[in-house]
Scaffold this motif. Structure first.
Motif, mmCIF file in Angstrom:
data_model
loop_
_atom_site.group_PDB
_atom_site.id
_atom_site.type_symbol
_atom_site.label_atom_id
_atom_site.label_comp_id
_atom_site.label_asym_id
_atom_site.label_seq_id
_atom_site.Cartn_x
_atom_site.Cartn_y
_atom_site.Cartn_z
ATOM 1 N N VAL A 113 0.839 -1.207 0.000
ATOM 2 C CA VAL A 113 0.000 0.000 0.000
ATOM 3 C C VAL A 113 0.875 1.258 0.000
ATOM 4 O O VAL A 113 0.613 2.208 -0.748
ATOM 5 C CB VAL A 113 -0.970 -0.009 1.203
ATOM 6 N N GLU A 114 1.928 1.251 0.800
ATOM 7 C CA GLU A 114 2.833 2.401 0.857
ATOM 8 C C GLU A 114 3.492 2.646 -0.506
ATOM 9 O O GLU A 114 3.568 3.783 -0.973
ATOM 10 C CB GLU A 114 3.901 2.167 1.924
ATOM 11 N N TYR A 115 3.958 1.576 -1.146
ATOM 12 C CA TYR A 115 4.576 1.704 -2.465
ATOM 13 C C TYR A 115 3.566 2.277 -3.463
ATOM 14 O O TYR A 115 3.885 3.171 -4.246
ATOM 15 C CB TYR A 115 5.087 0.339 -2.939
ATOM 16 N N ARG A 116 2.345 1.765 -3.412
ATOM 17 C CA ARG A 116 1.282 2.228 -4.315
ATOM 18 C C ARG A 116 0.996 3.713 -4.097
ATOM 19 O O ARG A 116 0.820 4.469 -5.054
ATOM 20 C CB ARG A 116 0.034 1.382 -4.073
ATOM 21 N N GLU A 117 0.967 4.142 -2.851
ATOM 22 C CA GLU A 117 0.694 5.548 -2.547
ATOM 23 C C GLU A 117 1.828 6.466 -3.008
ATOM 24 O O GLU A 117 1.587 7.583 -3.441
ATOM 25 C CB GLU A 117 0.437 5.724 -1.051
ATOM 26 N N GLU A 118 3.072 5.969 -2.938
ATOM 27 C CA GLU A 118 4.223 6.772 -3.346
ATOM 28 C C GLU A 118 4.439 6.800 -4.853
ATOM 29 O O GLU A 118 4.876 7.807 -5.401
ATOM 30 C CB GLU A 118 5.490 6.247 -2.664
ATOM 31 N N HIS A 119 4.158 5.685 -5.534
ATOM 32 C CA HIS A 119 4.480 5.557 -6.955
ATOM 33 C C HIS A 119 3.267 5.472 -7.878
ATOM 34 O O HIS A 119 3.427 5.350 -9.087
ATOM 35 C CB HIS A 119 5.350 4.310 -7.172
ATOM 36 N N GLY A 120 2.081 5.496 -7.327
ATOM 37 C CA GLY A 120 0.878 5.365 -8.146
ATOM 38 C C GLY A 120 0.493 3.902 -8.318
ATOM 39 O O GLY A 120 1.173 2.999 -7.827
ATOM 40 N N ASN A 121 -0.602 3.703 -9.016
ATOM 41 C CA ASN A 121 -1.112 2.349 -9.219
ATOM 42 C C ASN A 121 -0.103 1.471 -9.958
ATOM 43 O O ASN A 121 0.675 1.960 -10.783
ATOM 44 C CB ASN A 121 -2.418 2.379 -10.012
ATOM 45 N N PHE A 122 -0.181 0.187 -9.656
ATOM 46 C CA PHE A 122 0.664 -0.781 -10.353
ATOM 47 C C PHE A 122 0.164 -0.910 -11.782
ATOM 48 O O PHE A 122 -1.033 -1.036 -12.030
ATOM 49 C CB PHE A 122 0.607 -2.140 -9.646
ATOM 50 N N LYS A 123 1.088 -0.865 -12.726
ATOM 51 C CA LYS A 123 0.741 -0.993 -14.146
ATOM 52 C C LYS A 123 0.744 -2.454 -14.591
ATOM 53 O O LYS A 123 0.104 -2.810 -15.567
ATOM 54 C CB LYS A 123 1.725 -0.199 -15.003
ATOM 55 N N SER A 124 1.492 -3.289 -13.866
ATOM 56 C CA SER A 124 1.531 -4.716 -14.163
ATOM 57 C C SER A 124 1.707 -5.493 -12.863
ATOM 58 O O SER A 124 2.195 -4.943 -11.869
ATOM 59 C CB SER A 124 2.684 -5.056 -15.119
ATOM 60 N N VAL A 125 1.318 -6.739 -12.892
ATOM 61 C CA VAL A 125 1.476 -7.600 -11.720
ATOM 62 C C VAL A 125 2.954 -7.754 -11.392
ATOM 63 O O VAL A 125 3.346 -7.762 -10.218
ATOM 64 C CB VAL A 125 0.807 -8.976 -11.973
ATOM 65 N N ASP A 126 3.779 -7.834 -12.416
ATOM 66 C CA ASP A 126 5.220 -8.006 -12.212
ATOM 67 C C ASP A 126 5.857 -6.840 -11.462
ATOM 68 O O ASP A 126 6.913 -6.990 -10.850
ATOM 69 C CB ASP A 126 5.927 -8.206 -13.554
ATOM 70 N N ALA A 127 5.235 -5.664 -11.486
ATOM 71 C CA ALA A 127 5.778 -4.493 -10.795
ATOM 72 C C ALA A 127 5.773 -4.673 -9.276
ATOM 73 O O ALA A 127 6.462 -3.939 -8.569
ATOM 74 C CB ALA A 127 4.991 -3.251 -11.178
ATOM 75 N N LEU A 128 5.039 -5.642 -8.780
ATOM 76 C CA LEU A 128 5.004 -5.880 -7.331
ATOM 77 C C LEU A 128 6.357 -6.286 -6.773
ATOM 78 O O LEU A 128 6.615 -6.104 -5.587
ATOM 79 C CB LEU A 128 3.962 -6.945 -6.989
ATOM 80 N N VAL A 129 7.246 -6.825 -7.607
ATOM 81 C CA VAL A 129 8.566 -7.206 -7.106
ATOM 82 C C VAL A 129 9.403 -5.989 -6.728
ATOM 83 O O VAL A 129 10.426 -6.132 -6.065
ATOM 84 C CB VAL A 129 9.347 -8.112 -8.099
ATOM 85 N N ASN A 130 8.955 -4.790 -7.094
ATOM 86 C CA ASN A 130 9.640 -3.570 -6.679
ATOM 87 C C ASN A 130 9.368 -3.234 -5.216
ATOM 88 O O ASN A 130 10.033 -2.376 -4.651
ATOM 89 C CB ASN A 130 9.217 -2.400 -7.559
ATOM 90 N N VAL A 131 8.391 -3.893 -4.627
ATOM 91 C CA VAL A 131 8.047 -3.664 -3.226
ATOM 92 C C VAL A 131 8.980 -4.500 -2.361
ATOM 93 O O VAL A 131 9.167 -5.700 -2.605
ATOM 94 C CB VAL A 131 6.578 -4.066 -2.950
ATOM 95 N N LYS A 132 9.563 -3.867 -1.360
ATOM 96 C CA LYS A 132 10.467 -4.582 -0.454
ATOM 97 C C LYS A 132 9.726 -5.741 0.207
ATOM 98 O O LYS A 132 8.635 -5.573 0.741
ATOM 99 C CB LYS A 132 11.001 -3.625 0.608
ATOM 100 N N GLY A 133 10.332 -6.930 0.126
ATOM 101 C CA GLY A 133 9.741 -8.120 0.741
ATOM 102 C C GLY A 133 8.926 -8.967 -0.211
ATOM 103 O O GLY A 133 8.501 -10.057 0.139
ATOM 104 N N ILE A 134 8.688 -8.465 -1.415
ATOM 105 C CA ILE A 134 7.932 -9.230 -2.413
ATOM 106 C C ILE A 134 8.916 -9.716 -3.467
ATOM 107 O O ILE A 134 9.510 -8.919 -4.188
ATOM 108 C CB ILE A 134 6.835 -8.375 -3.086
ATOM 109 N N GLY A 135 9.103 -11.013 -3.521
ATOM 110 C CA GLY A 135 10.019 -11.592 -4.490
ATOM 111 C C GLY A 135 9.271 -12.362 -5.566
ATOM 112 O O GLY A 135 8.041 -12.464 -5.550
ATOM 113 N N GLU A 136 10.034 -12.912 -6.494
ATOM 114 C CA GLU A 136 9.454 -13.670 -7.609
ATOM 115 C C GLU A 136 8.624 -14.861 -7.123
ATOM 116 O O GLU A 136 7.545 -15.118 -7.649
ATOM 117 C CB GLU A 136 10.555 -14.158 -8.553
ATOM 118 N N ALA A 137 9.127 -15.589 -6.130
ATOM 119 C CA ALA A 137 8.412 -16.781 -5.651
ATOM 120 C C ALA A 137 7.062 -16.407 -5.050
ATOM 121 O O ALA A 137 6.044 -17.059 -5.328
ATOM 122 C CB ALA A 137 9.256 -17.531 -4.627
ATOM 123 N N LEU A 138 7.047 -15.364 -4.254
ATOM 124 C CA LEU A 138 5.792 -14.917 -3.642
ATOM 125 C C LEU A 138 4.830 -14.409 -4.705
ATOM 126 O O LEU A 138 3.627 -14.679 -4.661
ATOM 127 C CB LEU A 138 6.074 -13.826 -2.614
#
Length: 97
Positions: free
Chosen positions: A62-87
């Motif tokens: 949520v913090e990442y989304r608030e700082e950078h805007g909506n996610f444009k792709s599902v793959d962009a979630l790996v830019n969030v600290k703690g979210i890796g490829e496996a998750l």
């Protein structure tokens, strides 16, 4: 008698581990196709609906989304600290934009 006592002790000690493994996916969602919009969901909703995502990781999303805007792709979630490829792969079918 000693064998029975040891067996009982082993069962008592190991039962919390088996309960923890069972509780990873909430049984109330069993058999239901779960999807969550990561651009709209609250941290609590993300924590409840995504496998392996606790409240701390959900708050980071949520913090990442608030700082950078909506996610444009599902793959962009790996830019969030703690979210890796496996998750991400574990939850890919649940994540909507």
């Amino acid at each position: 008698m000693v064998k029975k006592l040891l067996l009982v002790m082993l069962l008592v000690i190991s039962s919390p581990f088996s309960l923890a493994a069972q509780s990873e996916q909430d049984p109330k969602y069993e058999g239901i196709e779960i999807t969550v919009n990561v651009n709209q969901a609250s941290a609590q909703e993300l924590a409840d609906l995504l496998s392996g995502v606790g409240l701390k990781k959900a708050e980071a999303i949520v913090e990442y989304r608030e700082e950078h805007g909506n996610f444009k792709s599902v793959d962009a979630l790996v830019n969030v600290k703690g979210i890796g490829e496996a998750l991400l792969e574990r939850n890919r079918d649940r994540i909507k934009l």
